[in-house]
Write a protein that holds these residues in place. Structure first.
Motif, PDB file in Angstrom:
ATOM      1  N   GLU A 158      28.364  71.314 -13.765  1.00  0.00           N
ATOM      2  CA  GLU A 158      27.205  70.604 -13.598  1.00  0.00           C
ATOM      3  C   GLU A 158      26.888  70.075 -15.430  1.00  0.00           C
ATOM      4  OE1 GLU A 158      22.580  71.044 -12.065  1.00  0.00           O
ATOM      5  OE2 GLU A 158      23.384  72.808 -12.927  1.00  0.00           O
ATOM      6  N   THR A 159      26.842  69.160 -15.494  1.00  0.00           N
ATOM      7  CA  THR A 159      26.260  69.116 -16.701  1.00  0.00           C
ATOM      8  C   THR A 159      25.070  68.438 -16.851  1.00  0.00           C
ATOM      9  OG1 THR A 159      28.223  67.520 -17.012  1.00  0.00           O
ATOM     10  CG2 THR A 159      25.929  67.070 -18.657  1.00  0.00           C
ATOM     11  N   LEU A 160      24.278  69.128 -17.508  1.00  0.00           N
ATOM     12  CA  LEU A 160      22.855  69.582 -18.266  1.00  0.00           C
ATOM     13  C   LEU A 160      22.627  67.930 -19.308  1.00  0.00           C
ATOM     14  CD1 LEU A 160      19.541  70.266 -17.807  1.00  0.00           C
ATOM     15  CD2 LEU A 160      20.155  72.599 -19.065  1.00  0.00           C
ATOM     16  N   GLY A 161      21.895  67.664 -19.628  1.00  0.00           N
ATOM     17  CA  GLY A 161      21.817  67.050 -21.130  1.00  0.00           C
ATOM     18  C   GLY A 161      20.018  67.617 -21.496  1.00  0.00           C
ATOM     19  N   LEU A 162      20.727  67.917 -23.031  1.00  0.00           N
ATOM     20  CA  LEU A 162      19.408  68.327 -23.220  1.00  0.00           C
ATOM     21  C   LEU A 162      19.093  67.635 -24.829  1.00  0.00           C
ATOM     22  CD1 LEU A 162      17.626  71.102 -23.860  1.00  0.00           C
ATOM     23  CD2 LEU A 162      19.157  71.807 -25.634  1.00  0.00           C
ATOM     24  N   VAL A 163      17.860  66.561 -24.973  1.00  0.00           N
ATOM     25  CA  VAL A 163      17.909  65.046 -25.314  1.00  0.00           C
ATOM     26  C   VAL A 163      16.385  65.641 -26.851  1.00  0.00           C
ATOM     27  CG1 VAL A 163      18.856  64.003 -24.345  1.00  0.00           C
ATOM     28  CG2 VAL A 163      16.203  64.147 -24.207  1.00  0.00           C
ATOM     29  N   PRO A 197      37.334  77.943 -20.960  1.00  0.00           N
ATOM     30  CA  PRO A 197      35.488  79.091 -20.429  1.00  0.00           C
ATOM     31  C   PRO A 197      34.570  78.687 -19.246  1.00  0.00           C
ATOM     32  CG  PRO A 197      36.046  76.803 -22.160  1.00  0.00           C
ATOM     33  CD  PRO A 197      36.847  76.953 -21.388  1.00  0.00           C
ATOM     34  N   LYS A 198      33.139  79.209 -19.158  1.00  0.00           N
ATOM     35  CA  LYS A 198      32.638  78.976 -17.915  1.00  0.00           C
ATOM     36  C   LYS A 198      31.606  78.191 -18.613  1.00  0.00           C
ATOM     37  CE  LYS A 198      32.814  83.983 -15.701  1.00  0.00           C
ATOM     38  NZ  LYS A 198      34.172  84.641 -17.110  1.00  0.00           N
ATOM     39  N   VAL A 199      30.949  78.085 -19.275  1.00  0.00           N
ATOM     40  CA  VAL A 199      30.624  76.939 -19.872  1.00  0.00           C
ATOM     41  C   VAL A 199      31.107  76.166 -20.607  1.00  0.00           C
ATOM     42  CG1 VAL A 199      28.343  76.579 -20.987  1.00  0.00           C
ATOM     43  CG2 VAL A 199      28.734  78.714 -19.004  1.00  0.00           C
ATOM     44  N   LEU A 200      30.925  74.739 -21.190  1.00  0.00           N
ATOM     45  CA  LEU A 200      30.999  74.089 -22.525  1.00  0.00           C
ATOM     46  C   LEU A 200      29.858  73.805 -23.157  1.00  0.00           C
ATOM     47  CD1 LEU A 200      33.199  72.498 -24.376  1.00  0.00           C
ATOM     48  CD2 LEU A 200      33.279  71.086 -23.144  1.00  0.00           C
ATOM     49  N   ILE A 201      29.268  74.037 -24.323  1.00  0.00           N
ATOM     50  CA  ILE A 201      28.441  73.066 -25.467  1.00  0.00           C
ATOM     51  C   ILE A 201      28.735  71.934 -25.787  1.00  0.00           C
ATOM     52  CG2 ILE A 201      26.437  73.634 -26.798  1.00  0.00           C
ATOM     53  CD1 ILE A 201      26.867  76.514 -25.394  1.00  0.00           C
ATOM     54  N   ALA A 202      28.346  71.265 -25.594  1.00  0.00           N
ATOM     55  CA  ALA A 202      28.834  69.706 -26.233  1.00  0.00           C
ATOM     56  C   ALA A 202      27.368  69.614 -27.685  1.00  0.00           C
ATOM     57  CB  ALA A 202      28.819  68.567 -25.454  1.00  0.00           C
ATOM     58  N   ALA A 262      30.804  74.791 -16.716  1.00  0.00           N
ATOM     59  CA  ALA A 262      29.543  74.289 -16.781  1.00  0.00           C
ATOM     60  C   ALA A 262      29.296  73.159 -18.086  1.00  0.00           C
ATOM     61  CB  ALA A 262      28.032  75.115 -16.508  1.00  0.00           C
ATOM     62  N   VAL A 263      28.744  72.080 -18.388  1.00  0.00           N
ATOM     63  CA  VAL A 263      28.276  71.305 -19.782  1.00  0.00           C
ATOM     64  C   VAL A 263      26.994  71.416 -19.460  1.00  0.00           C
ATOM     65  CG1 VAL A 263      28.795  69.597 -20.869  1.00  0.00           C
ATOM     66  CG2 VAL A 263      30.942  69.828 -19.463  1.00  0.00           C
ATOM     67  N   LEU A 264      26.996  71.713 -21.039  1.00  0.00           N
ATOM     68  CA  LEU A 264      25.360  71.330 -21.842  1.00  0.00           C
ATOM     69  C   LEU A 264      25.678  70.486 -23.167  1.00  0.00           C
ATOM     70  CD1 LEU A 264      22.810  71.981 -22.588  1.00  0.00           C
ATOM     71  CD2 LEU A 264      23.542  73.880 -24.515  1.00  0.00           C
ATOM     72  N   LEU A 265      25.262  69.227 -22.107  1.00  0.00           N
ATOM     73  CA  LEU A 265      25.146  68.137 -23.241  1.00  0.00           C
ATOM     74  C   LEU A 265      24.506  68.015 -24.236  1.00  0.00           C
ATOM     75  CD1 LEU A 265      27.303  65.290 -23.998  1.00  0.00           C
ATOM     76  CD2 LEU A 265      26.287  64.458 -22.086  1.00  0.00           C
ATOM     77  N   ILE A 266      24.372  68.579 -25.829  1.00  0.00           N
ATOM     78  CA  ILE A 266      23.359  67.729 -26.442  1.00  0.00           C
ATOM     79  C   ILE A 266      23.631  66.527 -27.624  1.00  0.00           C
ATOM     80  CG2 ILE A 266      21.745  68.792 -28.758  1.00  0.00           C
ATOM     81  CD1 ILE A 266      23.041  72.047 -27.658  1.00  0.00           C
ATOM     82  N   THR A 267      22.696  65.611 -27.121  1.00  0.00           N
ATOM     83  CA  THR A 267      22.115  64.436 -27.871  1.00  0.00           C
ATOM     84  C   THR A 267      21.185  64.010 -27.687  1.00  0.00           C
ATOM     85  OG1 THR A 267      23.372  62.444 -27.296  1.00  0.00           O
ATOM     86  CG2 THR A 267      22.738  63.489 -24.833  1.00  0.00           C
ATOM     87  N   ALA A 296      22.155  59.170 -19.735  1.00  0.00           N
ATOM     88  CA  ALA A 296      21.715  59.031 -18.306  1.00  0.00           C
ATOM     89  C   ALA A 296      22.977  58.344 -17.631  1.00  0.00           C
ATOM     90  CB  ALA A 296      21.592  57.036 -18.344  1.00  0.00           C
ATOM     91  N   GLY A 297      24.568  58.177 -18.461  1.00  0.00           N
ATOM     92  CA  GLY A 297      25.055  58.133 -17.188  1.00  0.00           C
ATOM     93  C   GLY A 297      25.997  59.287 -17.100  1.00  0.00           C
ATOM     94  N   HIS A 298      26.186  60.243 -17.547  1.00  0.00           N
ATOM     95  CA  HIS A 298      27.211  61.386 -17.936  1.00  0.00           C
ATOM     96  C   HIS A 298      26.599  63.182 -17.418  1.00  0.00           C
ATOM     97  CE1 HIS A 298      30.809  59.474 -19.176  1.00  0.00           C
ATOM     98  NE2 HIS A 298      29.278  58.494 -20.261  1.00  0.00           N
ATOM     99  N   ALA A 299      24.610  62.870 -17.386  1.00  0.00           N
ATOM    100  CA  ALA A 299      24.484  64.010 -17.206  1.00  0.00           C
ATOM    101  C   ALA A 299      23.667  64.295 -15.862  1.00  0.00           C
ATOM    102  CB  ALA A 299      23.126  64.291 -17.687  1.00  0.00           C
ATOM    103  N   ASP A 300      23.563  65.746 -14.648  1.00  0.00           N
ATOM    104  CA  ASP A 300      23.252  65.516 -13.201  1.00  0.00           C
ATOM    105  C   ASP A 300      21.688  66.071 -13.993  1.00  0.00           C
ATOM    106  OD1 ASP A 300      25.780  65.442 -11.861  1.00  0.00           O
ATOM    107  OD2 ASP A 300      26.432  67.334 -13.634  1.00  0.00           O
TER     108      ASP A 300
END
Length: 710
Positions: free
Chosen positions: A35-40, A173-178, A207-212, A219-223
């Motif tokens: 899953e990808t979680l967006g943190l904005v 890794p189990k979790v990637l922080i981008a 699992a991806v934590l997408l910080i942006t 909108a295009g890449h986070a669940d």
């Protein structure tokens, strides 16, 4: 089954000499495998500090004061430094924003990618090298076995970012922080990197934590999306649910502040007034209350909890039906903000410019750029420094700007946009070509004559912090151009400074303050005031808002529009952000590798691009709408920008063009007309030209003189 990452009531503080910054307060979030979680949120809201808390990489004085961080069920809070080192890079990894500062310039990329494999997995040198080749190939680095001994400075920004991702993935890794993994990249490379992360997540089950701060990327890449403000989580739900029916006024404001490709240029962008609070002294109650139009005394006194909000049937999204929707607000909103009405001042100016475009006799030509060529020598040898080639920065570029008009220059980094901007304001001299302002040839002027003409030309820089002298007060910064040009006595200059501050919306007290005492948006207002000091005819704005948060960006764009209308200014806006250029510009020029490949009215070029490069740029613009992102059949632009030292023969875009044929390598395409003022240089265009014929091989052949872009 434990979640890949679960954070509960996390609070992180940073102890300063005289205060404590409450960077993260009672934050909870979770991410499942795959899953990808967006943190904005805006800069300083706590996004990156949350990521650093997970990694155990807090700055000096930083500490987790309460809460829990569980990685695959294992508690990370309280682990020793050595235990965290065994987790970091192995079970959880990160991709930082700036690849140049994140990579060690003294080590080869092969060494840096192999290092975590040797440390965490105990691999031999040979095994680690083989793994480095494998993961570099996985992230799409061309010829990975040949690039292992390259150093970071030998790679482009996009390739360096791929190396960072390879380092992060080396131990699976189990979790990637981008953390803002694409902010420093062009829109074309950004699209490639984000697609790569999506593909790797699906293949490796991470699992991806997408910080942006880019809502289009989310909108295009986070669940799912979590929105942070001033160290607090203010809204959390599924991506489609958030964009269709956000409930926090801050989330609503963030989304409404983004200029979009269909934005009406006469309408002001929505803005969030003010700036975020100082987290060393956070306000009582709701931290957004001072900037919120719905705030009441209760909001200012009592902080709202993060609670589930009841979903109305008309705003429920089928794919998000099972997701919770948490909001921390006493007076929630219901969905996106409505588009604002046209600004009367801007609308009147817009109508005036359109009328001038339709009547040739009403046009007043201000700037003419004809046949510009600029090359920089490449030397070799430590002593003799022989010339071994040249960087072909600008190659035979021509365009014009009318009075009161905005001309936008777009293209990837390294295409020559900024070099043209510096030549237009006479900070650099072209090798060949002419730049004329109101008929005066700037390229032949020198000394006092050029200095006097420069008052009509001003440059607005990208970085508002680096472009202001930190040792000078704002009053002195704004007075300096008046003093240099000998305009007015001290009293008159002080009056002009106060007038400029009022025009850009800064208080009179700003004259006694230094640049570091202002926010980024306020510093950019100071930069704009300095550019206006001499009442110029033309301002070259080089990436004027790229360093700003989206909410502050909209304030500056609105200000630029109003000042243009009030002073009949002309702008040359240089940017790789196509949505910003679309909002500001009446006409746009698209540059690729030193050449202008398409030029024309903004509406026409964006709606009917003729060149494949233009279409690819538009296709890669992140759109802050999940439904639109799903429907897009995005092709984009693949590959890296060729070297400007040895550009491709014929059409310079042919090495990345989906329509390229043999003739493209042999013959440079001429500029051909596709509409009123719309020109493009392509052998196999996307639109049917007006003044051209189609050759038997299918390419476009000009039938008349098609060399002007005026």
């Amino acid at each position: 089954m434990p979640r890949a990452l679960e954070i509960t009531d996390l609070s992180t503080h940073i102890a300063l000499r005289r205060s404590v910054v409450q960077a993260v307060g009672d934050v909870s979030l979770h991410i499942d495998a795959g899953e990808t979680l967006g943190l904005v949120g805006e800069s300083g809201c706590g996004k990156s500090m949350t990521g650093l808390s997970i990694l155990g990489l807090l700055p000096p004085g930083g500490s987790i004061v309460s809460g829990s961080i569980k990685l695959d069920g294992r508690e990370l809070v309280g682990l020793s430094a050595s235990e965290l080192r065994s987790v970091r890079g192995n079970d959880v990894a990160t991709v930082f924003q700036d690849s140049m500062t994140s990579l060690n310039p003294t080590r080869t990329i092969g060494y840096q990618v192999a290092e975590p494999v040797r440390r965490h997995l105990g691999a031999s040198r040979r095994e680690a090298r083989a793994r480095a080749i494998e993961v570099l190939g996985l992230v799409g680095l061309p010829r990975p076995s040949e690039r292992l001994d390259d150093y970071p400075h030998q790679l482009s920004g996009g390739l360096r970012q791929r190396v960072l991702i390879a380092m992060a993935l080396a131990c699976e890794p189990k979790v990637l922080i981008a953390d803002e993994p694409t902010t420093a990249l062009d829109v074309t490379i950004q699209a490639q990197i984000l697609d790569l992360l999506d593909d790797l997540k699906a293949r490796l089950g991470m699992a991806v934590l997408l910080i942006t701060h880019d809502m289009g990327v989310v909108a295009g890449h986070a669940d799912r999306v979590n929105v942070m403000y001033a160290g607090r989580m203010v809204e959390a739900t599924g991506t489609e649910q958030l964009f269709a029916s956000m409930h926090h006024p801050y989330t609503q404001g963030l989304l409404a502040s983004i200029p979009q490709l269909d934005q009406d240029g006469t309408q002001p962008l929505h803005t969030i007034p003010g700036i975020p609070p100082d987290l060393a002294y956070p306000p009582q109650g709701c931290r957004f209350s001072e900037r919120c139009p719905r705030a009441t005394d209760h909001c200012r006194a009592v902080e709202p909890p993060l609670l589930q909000i009841e979903r109305t049937p008309e705003h429920a999204v089928a794919s998000d039906a099972a997701l919770e929707h948490l909001v921390a607000c006493w007076h929630p909103v219901d969905g996106p903000v409505k588009r604002q009405e046209a600004d009367p001042v801007v609308l009147a100016h817009h109508v005036h410019v359109l009328a001038a475009e339709q009547r040739d006799d009403a046009k007043v030509r201000l700037l003419d750029v004809h046949g510009l060529v600029k090359e920089y020598p490449v030397t070799s040898g430590a002593v003799l420094r022989r010339r071994s080639g040249s960087v072909k920065a600008v190659s035979d570029v021509s365009f014009s700007v009318n009075r009161g008009e905005t001309f936008g220059l777009v293209g990837e980094s390294g295409c020559g946009k900024s070099t043209i901007g510096r030549m237009v304001v006479a900070l650099e001299h072209p090798d060949r070509g002419v730049v004329t302002l109101s008929g005066d040839d700037l390229t032949t002027m020198s000394g006092s004559r050029l200095r006097g003409r420069r008052r009509d030309l001003q440059l607005m820089f990208q970085d508002p912090h680096a472009s202001l002298d930190p040792r000078m007060r704002v009053g002195a910064i704004l007075r300096e151009p008046l003093t240099i040009q000998g305009i007015g006595n001290r009293k008159e200059q002080d009056e002009r400074v106060r007038e400029l501050l009022g025009e850009v919306g800064l208080p009179q007290s700003s004259v006694e303050r230094y640049p570091h005492e202002f926010s980024g948006g306020q510093r950019q207002r100071i930069g704009l005031a300095r550019a206006l000091a001499l009442n110029p005819q033309l301002i070259v704005a080089d990436e004027p808002v790229s360093a700003l948060d989206v909410s502050i960006r909209s304030q500056v764009l609105n200000l630029m529009k109003r000042l243009q209308a009030a002073h009949d200014l002309s702008y040359v806006v240089i940017s790789h952000d196509l949505a910003v250029v679309k909002y500001l510009a009446d006409r746009v020029g698209v540059m690729y590798l030193g050449q202008l490949v398409e030029v024309g009215p903004s509406e026409e070029v964006y709606a009917r691009p003729a060149h494949h490069y233009t279409a690819g740029l538009i296709d890669t613009v992140p759109i802050p709408d999940p439904q639109v992102q799903k429907r897009r059949n995005r092709v984009g632009i693949r590959g890296e920008l060729p070297s400007p030292v040895n550009p491709p023969s014929g059409c310079r875009f042919r090495t990345r063009c989906p329509a390229a044929q043999d003739v493209c390598a042999q013959v440079a395409p001429p500029m051909v007309r596709y509409g009123e003022g719309h020109w493009a240089a392509c052998h196999f265009p996307l639109q049917r030209p007006l003044d051209a014929e189609v050759a038997p091989d299918g390419r476009t052949v000009a039938t008349g003189s098609a060399t002007s872009t005026q």
